[in-house]
Design a protein around this motif. Structure first.
Motif, PDB file in Angstrom:
ATOM      1  N   GLN A   1      41.682  39.826  54.328  1.00  0.00           N
ATOM      2  CA  GLN A   1      41.372  40.390  55.179  1.00  0.00           C
ATOM      3  C   GLN A   1      40.087  42.022  55.088  1.00  0.00           C
ATOM      4  OE1 GLN A   1      42.278  39.002  58.593  1.00  0.00           O
ATOM      5  NE2 GLN A   1      43.263  37.702  56.611  1.00  0.00           N
ATOM      6  N   GLY A   2      39.962  42.184  54.051  1.00  0.00           N
ATOM      7  CA  GLY A   2      39.493  43.164  53.475  1.00  0.00           C
ATOM      8  C   GLY A   2      37.728  42.987  53.147  1.00  0.00           C
ATOM      9  N   PRO A   3      37.006  43.973  52.724  1.00  0.00           N
ATOM     10  CA  PRO A   3      35.425  44.041  52.669  1.00  0.00           C
ATOM     11  C   PRO A   3      35.202  43.169  52.042  1.00  0.00           C
ATOM     12  CG  PRO A   3      36.146  45.835  51.909  1.00  0.00           C
ATOM     13  CD  PRO A   3      37.677  44.799  52.042  1.00  0.00           C
ATOM     14  N   PHE A   4      35.643  42.500  51.236  1.00  0.00           N
ATOM     15  CA  PHE A   4      35.212  41.225  50.209  1.00  0.00           C
ATOM     16  C   PHE A   4      35.991  39.373  50.605  1.00  0.00           C
ATOM     17  CE2 PHE A   4      35.485  45.140  47.920  1.00  0.00           C
ATOM     18  CZ  PHE A   4      33.533  45.174  47.854  1.00  0.00           C
ATOM     19  N   GLY A   5      36.593  39.181  51.301  1.00  0.00           N
ATOM     20  CA  GLY A   5      37.023  38.808  51.966  1.00  0.00           C
ATOM     21  C   GLY A   5      37.915  37.258  50.930  1.00  0.00           C
ATOM     22  N   ALA A   6      37.928  38.507  49.965  1.00  0.00           N
ATOM     23  CA  ALA A   6      38.838  37.781  48.605  1.00  0.00           C
ATOM     24  C   ALA A   6      39.183  38.755  48.296  1.00  0.00           C
ATOM     25  CB  ALA A   6      38.111  36.608  48.035  1.00  0.00           C
ATOM     26  N   PRO A   7      40.210  38.348  46.955  1.00  0.00           N
ATOM     27  CA  PRO A   7      40.199  40.019  45.980  1.00  0.00           C
ATOM     28  C   PRO A   7      39.344  39.228  45.196  1.00  0.00           C
ATOM     29  CG  PRO A   7      42.551  37.908  45.740  1.00  0.00           C
ATOM     30  CD  PRO A   7      41.643  38.074  47.039  1.00  0.00           C
ATOM     31  N   VAL A   8      39.084  40.596  44.595  1.00  0.00           N
ATOM     32  CA  VAL A   8      38.115  41.239  43.515  1.00  0.00           C
ATOM     33  C   VAL A   8      38.754  41.504  41.976  1.00  0.00           C
ATOM     34  CG1 VAL A   8      36.116  41.229  45.698  1.00  0.00           C
ATOM     35  CG2 VAL A   8      37.607  43.247  44.230  1.00  0.00           C
ATOM     36  N   ALA A   9      38.185  40.502  41.229  1.00  0.00           N
ATOM     37  CA  ALA A   9      37.876  41.493  39.789  1.00  0.00           C
ATOM     38  C   ALA A   9      37.974  42.748  39.123  1.00  0.00           C
ATOM     39  CB  ALA A   9      37.162  40.462  38.188  1.00  0.00           C
ATOM     40  N   HIS A  10      38.044  43.260  39.344  1.00  0.00           N
ATOM     41  CA  HIS A  10      37.802  45.033  38.426  1.00  0.00           C
ATOM     42  C   HIS A  10      36.688  44.691  37.417  1.00  0.00           C
ATOM     43  CE1 HIS A  10      42.049  44.758  38.272  1.00  0.00           C
ATOM     44  NE2 HIS A  10      42.541  45.882  38.599  1.00  0.00           N
ATOM     45  N   GLY A  11      35.882  45.798  37.647  1.00  0.00           N
ATOM     46  CA  GLY A  11      34.826  45.813  37.385  1.00  0.00           C
ATOM     47  C   GLY A  11      34.801  45.447  35.867  1.00  0.00           C
TER      48      GLY A  11
ATOM     49  N   LEU B   1      37.359  44.461  34.099  1.00  0.00           N
ATOM     50  CA  LEU B   1      37.749  43.333  33.863  1.00  0.00           C
ATOM     51  C   LEU B   1      36.489  42.153  33.189  1.00  0.00           C
ATOM     52  CD1 LEU B   1      39.464  40.616  33.278  1.00  0.00           C
ATOM     53  CD2 LEU B   1      38.980  40.308  35.717  1.00  0.00           C
ATOM     54  N   THR B   2      35.606  42.735  34.973  1.00  0.00           N
ATOM     55  CA  THR B   2      34.173  41.736  33.785  1.00  0.00           C
ATOM     56  C   THR B   2      32.977  42.522  33.169  1.00  0.00           C
ATOM     57  OG1 THR B   2      34.003  41.794  36.765  1.00  0.00           O
ATOM     58  CG2 THR B   2      31.549  41.268  35.092  1.00  0.00           C
ATOM     59  N   LEU B   3      33.079  43.158  32.632  1.00  0.00           N
ATOM     60  CA  LEU B   3      32.709  44.574  31.693  1.00  0.00           C
ATOM     61  C   LEU B   3      33.532  44.114  29.899  1.00  0.00           C
ATOM     62  CD1 LEU B   3      30.798  46.479  30.792  1.00  0.00           C
ATOM     63  CD2 LEU B   3      32.728  47.743  30.514  1.00  0.00           C
ATOM     64  N   SER B   4      34.980  43.983  30.117  1.00  0.00           N
ATOM     65  CA  SER B   4      36.001  43.387  28.807  1.00  0.00           C
ATOM     66  C   SER B   4      35.768  41.555  28.402  1.00  0.00           C
ATOM     67  CB  SER B   4      37.355  43.970  29.653  1.00  0.00           C
ATOM     68  OG  SER B   4      38.400  42.783  30.417  1.00  0.00           O
ATOM     69  N   LEU B   5      34.694  40.933  29.149  1.00  0.00           N
ATOM     70  CA  LEU B   5      34.924  39.369  29.552  1.00  0.00           C
ATOM     71  C   LEU B   5      33.248  39.074  28.263  1.00  0.00           C
ATOM     72  CD1 LEU B   5      35.366  38.227  32.846  1.00  0.00           C
ATOM     73  CD2 LEU B   5      37.263  38.197  30.400  1.00  0.00           C
ATOM     74  N   ILE B   6      32.727  40.604  27.851  1.00  0.00           N
ATOM     75  CA  ILE B   6      31.238  40.357  27.173  1.00  0.00           C
ATOM     76  C   ILE B   6      32.011  40.033  26.020  1.00  0.00           C
ATOM     77  CG2 ILE B   6      29.520  41.449  26.672  1.00  0.00           C
ATOM     78  CD1 ILE B   6      29.542  43.478  28.740  1.00  0.00           C
ATOM     79  N   PRO B   7      32.820  39.893  24.999  1.00  0.00           N
ATOM     80  CA  PRO B   7      33.055  39.665  23.836  1.00  0.00           C
ATOM     81  C   PRO B   7      33.907  38.402  23.724  1.00  0.00           C
ATOM     82  CG  PRO B   7      34.165  41.723  24.316  1.00  0.00           C
ATOM     83  CD  PRO B   7      33.491  41.075  25.637  1.00  0.00           C
ATOM     84  N   GLN B   8      34.521  37.255  24.657  1.00  0.00           N
ATOM     85  CA  GLN B   8      34.617  36.452  24.718  1.00  0.00           C
ATOM     86  C   GLN B   8      33.181  35.818  25.609  1.00  0.00           C
ATOM     87  OE1 GLN B   8      37.824  35.140  27.664  1.00  0.00           O
ATOM     88  NE2 GLN B   8      36.555  33.949  28.266  1.00  0.00           N
TER      89      GLN B   8
END
Length: 153
Positions: free
Chosen positions: A56-66, A68-75
Motif C-alpha cells: 500500500q506504500g509508495p513503491f507498491g511492494a517491499p523494497v530492498a535497502h539501498g 543491500l543493493t550496494l552490498s551485492l557488488i562483490p557477488q
C-alpha cells in the motif's frame, strides 16, 4: 555477456583503464534477502519488511535497502571480471554512491563495471571501478557507485 573476463595479472588489469569490464547476469531480489539484511543491520523499516503495508506504500511492494543493493557488488562483480596473481584484494572505500531507483522485491538486477583508474601504491595498486546496477525494465539504475580496492600482487 560472455562470461568472466580474466586478467592474468595486475599489469594487464591496469591496461584496461577506461574500458568496460563487462556485464553480469540477472539476479532476482527476494524478500528473504531483504529480511536477512534487515536482521543483520537492524533496519526493519516497514518499506522493507512489512509486505502487506509496503504493498500500500509508495513503491507498491517491499523494497530492498539501498545498502543491500550496494552490498551485492562483490557477488555480482565476481561474474564480470577477475584479476589473477593477487595475494589479496581489500575494500578501500567508495568515492560516490547514488540510488536513483528503488528495487522492489521480485525485481531482477544486474551489474556492469567500468575500470576508471589503477594507481600504484606502496602496497600494490588502488583500483577504482564504476558500477551500474540496473533493474530489468526500468530506465533508471538501482545504484551507481565507484568502489576503491587495494590490490596486492
Amino acid at each position: 555477456m560472455s562470461g568472466v573476463r580474466v586478467f592474468p595479472d595486475l599489469g594487464a588489469f591496469a591496461g584496461a583503464v577506461g574500458e568496460p569490464l563487462g556485464t553480469g547476469e540477472w539476479h532476482t531480489i527476494t524478500q528473504e534477502q531483504v529480511d536477512l539484511f534487515a536482521d543483520a543491520t537492524g533496519d526493519h523499516q516497514w518499506i522493507h519488511v512489512d509486505v502487506e503495508r509496503a504493498r500500500q506504500g509508495p513503491f507498491g511492494a517491499p523494497v530492498a535497502h539501498g545498502y543491500l543493493t550496494l552490498s551485492l557488488i562483490p557477488q555480482l562483480g565476481a561474474e564480470i571480471y577477475r584479476v589473477e596473481g593477487l595475494r589479496m584484494g581489500i575494500n578501500y572505500g567508495l568515492n560516490k554512491v547514488r540510488f536513483p531507483q528503488a528495487v522492489t522485491v521480485g525485481s531482477r538486477i544486474r551489474a556492469s563495471a567500468d575500470l576508471v583508474s589503477v594507481t600504484e601504491t606502496a602496497q600494490g595498486a588502488q583500483a577504482v571501478v564504476r558500477w551500474t546496477l540496473e533493474i530489468e525494465g526500468q530506465a533508471k539504475p538501482a545504484c551507481v557507485a565507484e568502489t576503491v580496492a587495494l590490490l596486492v600482487p
